[in-house]
Design an enzyme around this catalytic site. Sequence first.
Site, PDB file in Angstrom:
ATOM      1  N   ARG A 232       0.801  -1.206  -0.150  1.00  0.00           N
ATOM      2  CA  ARG A 232      -0.046   0.142   0.085  1.00  0.00           C
ATOM      3  C   ARG A 232       0.995   1.267   0.019  1.00  0.00           C
ATOM      4  O   ARG A 232       1.813   1.393   0.626  1.00  0.00           O
ATOM      5  CB  ARG A 232      -0.862  -0.001   1.244  1.00  0.00           C
ATOM      6  CG  ARG A 232      -2.108  -1.217   1.145  1.00  0.00           C
ATOM      7  CD  ARG A 232      -3.220  -0.388   0.356  1.00  0.00           C
ATOM      8  NE  ARG A 232      -4.272  -1.450   0.206  1.00  0.00           N
ATOM      9  CZ  ARG A 232      -4.617  -2.152  -0.906  1.00  0.00           C
ATOM     10  NH1 ARG A 232      -3.795  -2.682  -1.623  1.00  0.00           N
ATOM     11  NH2 ARG A 232      -5.822  -2.955  -0.678  1.00  0.00           N
ATOM     12  N   GLU A 261      -2.697   8.405  -4.279  1.00  0.00           N
ATOM     13  CA  GLU A 261      -3.115   7.211  -5.406  1.00  0.00           C
ATOM     14  C   GLU A 261      -4.433   7.654  -5.877  1.00  0.00           C
ATOM     15  O   GLU A 261      -5.319   7.612  -4.988  1.00  0.00           O
ATOM     16  CB  GLU A 261      -2.888   5.770  -5.131  1.00  0.00           C
ATOM     17  CG  GLU A 261      -3.046   4.668  -5.963  1.00  0.00           C
ATOM     18  CD  GLU A 261      -2.932   3.262  -5.455  1.00  0.00           C
ATOM     19  OE1 GLU A 261      -3.853   2.487  -5.548  1.00  0.00           O
ATOM     20  OE2 GLU A 261      -1.737   3.005  -4.862  1.00  0.00           O
ATOM     21  N   HIS A 280      -1.005   0.456  -9.744  1.00  0.00           N
ATOM     22  CA  HIS A 280      -1.781  -0.654  -9.018  1.00  0.00           C
ATOM     23  C   HIS A 280      -2.389  -1.654  -9.617  1.00  0.00           C
ATOM     24  O   HIS A 280      -3.587  -1.859  -9.744  1.00  0.00           O
ATOM     25  CB  HIS A 280      -2.803   0.121  -8.014  1.00  0.00           C
ATOM     26  CG  HIS A 280      -3.053  -0.596  -6.687  1.00  0.00           C
ATOM     27  ND1 HIS A 280      -3.413  -0.059  -5.677  1.00  0.00           N
ATOM     28  CD2 HIS A 280      -3.123  -1.836  -6.416  1.00  0.00           C
ATOM     29  CE1 HIS A 280      -3.649  -0.995  -4.692  1.00  0.00           C
ATOM     30  NE2 HIS A 280      -3.248  -1.940  -4.887  1.00  0.00           N
TER      31      HIS A 280
END
Length: 320
Positions: A232, A261, A280
């Site tokens: 993460r 993000e 991602h």
Amino acid sequence: MKYKVVLTGETWPAPFAKLKEHCDVQLWEGSGPIPRELLLEYLQDADGLLSVSHGIKVDEELLSAAPKLRVVSQSGVGYDNIDVAACTKKGIPFGNTPGVLVEATADLTFGILLSAMRQIHLGWNLVKSGQWREVMGTDLYGKTLGIYGLGDIGTAVAKRAKASGMNIIYHNRNRKQDDDQLGARYVSFDGLLDEADCIVVLVPLSDQSRGMFGKEQFKRMKATAYFVNASRGPVVNTDDLYDALKNRKIAYAALDVTDPEPLPGDHPLLSLPNILVTPHIGSATVETRNRMAMLAVDNLLAGLAKKPLLTCVNPSVNYK
């Protein structure tokens, strides 16, 4: 009568068909994430919530707005957006989708490490621009890979690294009993920072791991170190990573997750020559995303029927 289920975005055809067979589905079909106010409105009389986005925050406010809610299911492994304690308190089981994305995520994680060290992406960009010339990379063979978070995905990455002739060290909160079978050696966190030629981060985001990699950690790493984050974004202090890369305190970073993000196109990180960023996509294969979606649906249907979820994060919950 069918149960009413809120689905926060489009999913794959087969899982969606199974969901529609058993439930009345309130589907958000707009662009971007569902607005919070609309989600709360949808949930007023909903029996189930199936989230396809990690951006949906499930907290006391949401649960209070959904008095009939029996189950929450999310497609994905991480659940730092879910207040599991609040779900448990209200008798609502929560399910995620671990296991089915291990191999795909390990492929991507090792793939961006390989691409960064051998400069594969740079070579392709040069060819596209009409420059046919060598790009010098770095050997993987004989290097020491340090894995922070040797869970299922970390173990799968270690196997790929072993096939490339790398030495494996790792750090977890607790040593794995079968690490000798993997050929991995347990070290302290500082030992991992000091010794590793490449560091791969695969820990879940928690209060303990948030900001774990910052100025002091990058300072301890080798100046030739390659740093990979596939867990993460907030596990890493982005400003400190930028400083470490800009001032060559470490050699390179490869990121599949970022903070913030999505990463804006004008973010300072993207101006650096020694970074590779992917959007991602660790689990983003057709096969894996289908399996994740089907598991999320199966978890949801089990919860609606007050049966144990296949992969329940709070299995001790007393069902509503």
